[in-house]
Design a protein around this motif. Sequence first.
Motif, short mmCIF file in Angstrom:
data_model
loop_
_atom_site.label_atom_id
_atom_site.label_comp_id
_atom_site.label_asym_id
_atom_site.label_seq_id
_atom_site.Cartn_x
_atom_site.Cartn_y
_atom_site.Cartn_z
N UNK A 84 -7.90 2.69 11.73
CA UNK A 84 -6.72 2.29 10.97
C UNK A 84 -5.99 3.53 10.49
N UNK A 85 -4.67 3.55 10.70
CA UNK A 85 -3.82 4.63 10.18
C UNK A 85 -2.83 3.96 9.24
N UNK A 86 -2.90 4.30 7.96
CA UNK A 86 -2.11 3.60 6.94
C UNK A 86 -1.30 4.58 6.11
N UNK A 87 0.01 4.33 6.03
CA UNK A 87 0.90 5.18 5.24
C UNK A 87 0.95 4.69 3.80
N UNK A 88 0.55 5.54 2.87
CA UNK A 88 0.61 5.20 1.44
C UNK A 88 2.02 5.47 0.94
N UNK A 89 2.62 4.47 0.30
CA UNK A 89 3.98 4.64 -0.22
C UNK A 89 4.99 3.87 0.60
N UNK A 90 6.04 3.39 -0.06
CA UNK A 90 6.92 2.41 0.58
C UNK A 90 8.15 3.00 1.27
N UNK A 91 8.21 4.33 1.43
CA UNK A 91 9.31 4.90 2.22
C UNK A 91 8.78 5.68 3.43
N UNK A 92 7.51 5.47 3.75
CA UNK A 92 6.92 6.06 4.95
C UNK A 92 6.50 4.96 5.91
N UNK A 93 6.38 5.29 7.18
CA UNK A 93 5.99 4.28 8.18
C UNK A 93 5.14 4.93 9.25
N UNK A 94 4.32 4.11 9.90
CA UNK A 94 3.47 4.56 11.00
C UNK A 94 3.71 3.70 12.23
N UNK A 95 3.83 4.33 13.37
CA UNK A 95 3.95 3.60 14.63
C UNK A 95 3.47 4.54 15.75
N UNK A 96 3.69 4.15 17.01
CA UNK A 96 3.44 5.10 18.09
C UNK A 96 4.76 5.41 18.78
N UNK A 97 4.83 6.63 19.34
CA UNK A 97 6.07 7.13 19.95
C UNK A 97 5.70 8.27 20.88
N UNK A 98 6.48 8.45 21.93
CA UNK A 98 6.32 9.70 22.68
C UNK A 98 6.85 10.81 21.80
N UNK A 99 5.97 11.73 21.46
CA UNK A 99 6.35 12.78 20.51
C UNK A 99 7.01 13.93 21.26
N UNK A 138 13.63 2.41 2.10
CA UNK A 138 12.68 1.31 1.90
C UNK A 138 12.80 0.27 3.02
N UNK A 139 14.02 -0.08 3.35
CA UNK A 139 14.25 -1.11 4.37
C UNK A 139 13.74 -0.64 5.73
N UNK A 140 14.05 0.61 6.09
CA UNK A 140 13.57 1.14 7.38
C UNK A 140 12.04 1.13 7.45
N UNK A 141 11.40 1.59 6.38
CA UNK A 141 9.93 1.67 6.37
C UNK A 141 9.31 0.27 6.47
N UNK A 142 9.91 -0.70 5.79
CA UNK A 142 9.38 -2.07 5.83
C UNK A 142 9.50 -2.67 7.23
N UNK A 143 10.57 -2.34 7.93
CA UNK A 143 10.78 -2.89 9.28
C UNK A 143 9.74 -2.32 10.25
N UNK A 144 9.53 -1.03 10.23
CA UNK A 144 8.54 -0.42 11.15
C UNK A 144 7.12 -0.73 10.69
N UNK A 145 6.90 -0.71 9.39
CA UNK A 145 5.60 -1.08 8.84
C UNK A 145 4.69 0.10 8.56
N UNK A 146 3.70 -0.11 7.66
CA UNK A 146 2.87 1.00 7.19
C UNK A 146 1.58 1.21 7.96
N UNK A 147 1.20 0.28 8.84
CA UNK A 147 -0.14 0.39 9.43
C UNK A 147 -0.12 0.23 10.94
#
Lengths: 132, 132, 132
Positions: free
Chosen positions: C35-50, C86-95
């Motif tokens: 599990x990878x979890x972002x603490x705080x409501x303006x951060x988000x975690x996903x996968x992407x070609x970096x 906040x809205x962007x982070x909620x859409x992508x999600x924290x986990x």
Amino acid sequence: MKVLEFEMDRDEVLDLTPHVQRFVEESGEREGAVLVFSVGSTGAVTTLEYEPGLKKDLPRIMDRIAPYSDHYDHHLTWNDDNGSSHVKAAIIGPSVVVPFRDGRLLLGTWQQIVLINFDTRRRKRKVVLQVL
Amino acid sequence: MKVLEFEMDRDEVLDLTPHVQRFVEESGEREGAVLVFSVGSTGAVTTLEYEPGLKKDLPRIMDRIAPYSDHYDHHLTWNDDNGSSHVKAAIIGPSVVVPFRDGRLLLGTWQQIVLINFDTRRRKRKVVLQVL
Amino acid sequence: MKVLEFEMDRDEVLDLTPHVQRFVEESGEREGAVLVFSVGSTGAVTTLEYEPGLKKDLPRIMDRIAPYSDHYDHHLTWNDDNGSSHVKAAIIGPSVVVPFRDGRLLLGTWQQIVLINFDTRRRKRKVVLQVL
């Protein structure tokens, strides 16, 4: 495992945090992660600062992404009006997993676990909580 | 753990539910949660009512968010054409976790687990299933 | 369980993959999920070609979805300027939950686990890693 039920209005954002925290405490586990899963395809789970402003901002932005008034092929299938609801819920997603330690959810101070009812009418929504 | 492979068209939405349900049954576990993870950065997993209308609605809305024809800096890196695909997949996300009880996935009646191929061409997509 | 901290700029996209891979190795587990979890409501975690292009493309598209300059009711609550964050982070999600086997994350070749700081200012972001 625990199943919660809530009567929710259209575009209502509900704070699940106290329910999830209590569930973790009842589990007796000190360290782990908890799954929060929205049953049904017009509800979604994410984290958000739960305050009156964002409770309006998030549904408003989601309605700009997938406006209620657009044409949806979904409406042709069931003669329904909630194509936008399904799309919004699929984008945000039905599940979030939150870690806990010493029996406390590891959320930020301003970060709550929220359930959103994107359906176009008031309805009963179910959420499953489970320690992983 | 099980790895599935599917040949998928551009913007195809595939119902994974029967595969995930069978995997849960094969695991012999009665209660738990199953991770569904899309391998690769242009695929995504979420839940959706799997019917012909929404199979068109979701990709259409995602293409309004990140239109194929826009400029993407990604194209400058690889001289590629799928910047929009990467962005769409990152927004929806690669993983979903679904609880089960008595060997049955706790989905809503109209809620299916779906894999979406956002790539701009037909390709082989892999999904990992795992009981947590 | 491990908690990481990063100083991040506005709209910065950070590759967490080496950190998560090392954490899996340190755990000694051969097969499982992390599990990878972002603490705080303006951060988000996903996968992407970096790669440098997508590091610009994803924040740009997210800012079209929830533009910084829009009106947000959130700003009325705290006289703040980060309603869009906040809205962007909620859409992508924290986990995000990523499976591993033989001690290796089962990611695609071009798929990395990323943390995004959507806040409007540089800030310290925390991420929790946990083997499930």
